[in-house]
Design an enzyme around this catalytic site. Sequence first.
Site, PDB file in Angstrom:
ATOM      1  N   GLY A 159      51.680  37.491  39.685  1.00 25.48           N
ATOM      2  CA  GLY A 159      51.135  37.895  40.970  1.00 25.48           C
ATOM      3  C   GLY A 159      49.985  37.019  41.395  1.00 25.48           C
ATOM      4  O   GLY A 159      49.437  36.245  40.606  1.00 25.48           O
ATOM      5  N   GLY A 188      42.698  35.131  42.183  1.00 29.08           N
ATOM      6  CA  GLY A 188      43.404  34.117  41.411  1.00 29.08           C
ATOM      7  C   GLY A 188      44.841  34.502  41.126  1.00 29.08           C
ATOM      8  O   GLY A 188      45.341  35.528  41.591  1.00 29.08           O
ATOM      9  N   ILE A 189      45.496  33.663  40.335  1.00 29.08           N
ATOM     10  CA  ILE A 189      46.893  33.864  39.964  1.00 29.08           C
ATOM     11  C   ILE A 189      46.959  34.419  38.545  1.00 29.08           C
ATOM     12  O   ILE A 189      46.177  34.033  37.673  1.00 29.08           O
ATOM     13  CB  ILE A 189      47.675  32.531  40.034  1.00 29.08           C
ATOM     14  CG1 ILE A 189      47.575  31.929  41.442  1.00 29.08           C
ATOM     15  CG2 ILE A 189      49.133  32.740  39.660  1.00 29.08           C
ATOM     16  CD1 ILE A 189      48.198  30.556  41.563  1.00 29.08           C
ATOM     17  N   VAL A 190      47.913  35.345  38.326  1.00 27.79           N
ATOM     18  CA  VAL A 190      48.123  35.909  36.992  1.00 27.79           C
ATOM     19  C   VAL A 190      49.472  35.434  36.477  1.00 27.79           C
ATOM     20  O   VAL A 190      50.486  35.518  37.192  1.00 27.79           O
ATOM     21  CB  VAL A 190      48.068  37.450  37.014  1.00 27.79           C
ATOM     22  CG1 VAL A 190      48.265  38.003  35.607  1.00 27.79           C
ATOM     23  CG2 VAL A 190      46.753  37.933  37.587  1.00 27.79           C
ATOM     24  N   ASP A 221      36.644  48.981  41.367  1.00 33.63           N
ATOM     25  CA  ASP A 221      37.798  48.549  42.164  1.00 33.63           C
ATOM     26  C   ASP A 221      39.075  49.202  41.624  1.00 33.63           C
ATOM     27  O   ASP A 221      40.093  48.550  41.455  1.00 33.63           O
ATOM     28  CB  ASP A 221      37.915  47.024  42.142  1.00 33.63           C
ATOM     29  CG  ASP A 221      38.940  46.511  43.148  1.00 33.63           C
ATOM     30  OD1 ASP A 221      39.157  47.184  44.170  1.00 33.63           O
ATOM     31  OD2 ASP A 221      39.541  45.443  42.908  1.00 33.63           O
TER      32      ASP A 221
END
Length: 712
Positions: A417, A422-424, A538
């Site tokens: 995702g 950032g990107i995982v 969050d």
Amino acid sequence: MEFRVSISCQRCHLCLCLFMFLMFSVLVLHVVCLNEEGLALLSFKASITEDPNGSFANWDSSKQNPCSWNGITCKDSRVVSISFPKERLLGSIASSLGSLASLRHINLRNNRLFGSLPLELFQARGLQSLVLYGNALSGFIPTEIGNLAFLQVLDLSLNTLTGSLPNALINCKRLKTLVLSHNNFTGSLPIGFGNGLNALEKLDLSYNRLNGSIPMDIGNMSKLEGTADFSHNLFSGLIPLSFGDLPEKVYIDLTYNNLSGPIPQNGALVNRGPTAFIGNPLLCGPPLKTPCSNGVPPDGPAMFPTIEGGENEGRISKRTSMSKAIVVAIVVCDLFGIALIALLFFYCYRRAIAMRLNEANGSNDKDLKAMKECLCCMDEDSDTSSENVEQNDLVPLDRHVKFNLDELLKASAFVLGKSEIGIVYKVVLDNGLMLAVRRLGEGGSQRFKEFQTEVEAVGKVRHPNIVTLRAYYWSVEEKLLIYDFIPNGNLSAAIHGRSVPVSFSPMSWAVRLKIMKGIARGLCFLHEFSPKKYVHGDLKPNNILLGPNMEAHISDFGLAHLANIAGGSPMLHSRRIATEKTQNQFSDIAVTPVMKIELCYQAPEALKTLKPSQKWDVYSYGVILLELISGRSPVALLDTSDMDLVRWFQFCIEAKKPLSDVLDPALGQEPEKEDEIISVLKTSLACVQYNPESRPSMRQVTDTLERLAAGL
């Protein structure tokens, strides 16, 4: 005339007396018809001062026996069971219940009973289960409990009982379930606790003030299952070696006691994570990072024996001065070599990781060929030479991390995702180990020390319901966080299904309640027991991940702060401001999908401060509960009705809509769970109160759900 009136009055008086006698005779006959067990139960009814649900409505004294009464079960016309769970009964336990010779089961859980346990109760020697948890009982456990030779289940948890556990308890040889948690018990465990209660399958002594050492014979409880819970007490001394004799499937919880010394590494204690031992500052050895002292003074023994005499002393002095010069020369050479290797490594890694991460979106399951080619020209000792380098190195946060940067870069990677943070990636190492790697993106190198301090603090937070941060990497161009990989996706997908067309089965109520409990436990740990009493800030279904057995794992804890330090998320602050302006409806800033999701789970006070609080987390948790109950997406609801999920529930309550209108249709297939669903709904509505001070703490929420789940 007066004579006649007098006669008339006498006749009336005689008639009245006769009438009263007849009525008394009828009542006596009715009572006489009821057997002795019925009379004993009527004494119990008399000890109950409030019965809001009418539990005793059909307790008719005119019956010959009480077998048809509510809550009473008979066998061969003898009372064998009394069961009134969750009836909100207010009163005490009558001693007359002990006179029921055939009584086998008492279940009075989750009422409002007070007072002590009557000694006479334990005259019912055939008793097999005594379940009284969730009341307000006080006093101690009488030694007469040892008379209950057939007792198999004893649950007195969630009361205010005091005193020490009686030695006679070990006479209950058939006991399978012993749950005494959340009381005020003190003293040490009875001598012979392990040998005497070796039939136990469930043991929970948590949240008391029990002290002394844990009995050495505890390992004889060979039938234990689940969790053997000794947590939140005052137990001291060494951890018995016999713990290792327990079945390996048993999870031993020793957290928050005063235990000391090395943690045994045998049997069931091998390969246990640090989670089972936290809160014992005097414990040492694996899996904790605190090393055990070996009994040698800090300076240690002399390496060589002292040699006396002038000539020999001179030789030793020369030898020492020569060795110092050699050591200095070696160190200088090593440092020079390290610098060269580090520069080469940095150049290769920077080039390769950029190529690998840019290609990952379109090319799943490809190795990092560029990094392979670069690393193959480096010396095999480069890993060890980078150990003293502060940056450009993979830093483990757990002693059990067995992979290195080389293995991580050679692994196959898949994009899971993207977000503004950032990107995982899902990364699969050659040995099959799966990890989740978050790339925070590019940024400067001026705040490395701050990042290092924060990431190591986050790495120390260990709990079964919080995703574990295992390692991290920092360089000028890349910042990576390496987590455990959680295989079953996130909670949002579990509630609403995934965007891709795959088979979707709605979750049962039992699974949803399990997830609710897991999230609550994780948040409670962050708020109450983590080193800094953290706040998540969050919380939303997208960062609640689900394990193999649908257990909840809270992810992204501490991520926003780390991203800000790393410089990879410059939008966080502006996004918060944009959200505030959008809610106040005087901004032309476009609301992104990410911002809209955040808006649905943010507490009202989020508009006034940028600093999250624990009550902020409680609100977000309450919204998640409402989402699990209703099956409705807060974002979709906001799009269609311009109303968030909390307001929608409030509207339904004010409109007095039936429960079926707000429930997820899948839960409509489980009408027997309606009472439990209503209880959770009340808890969730308490969590989303507008005033933060009106919301419960996560510890209170956790206790409420634990009591509810225990009654399943």
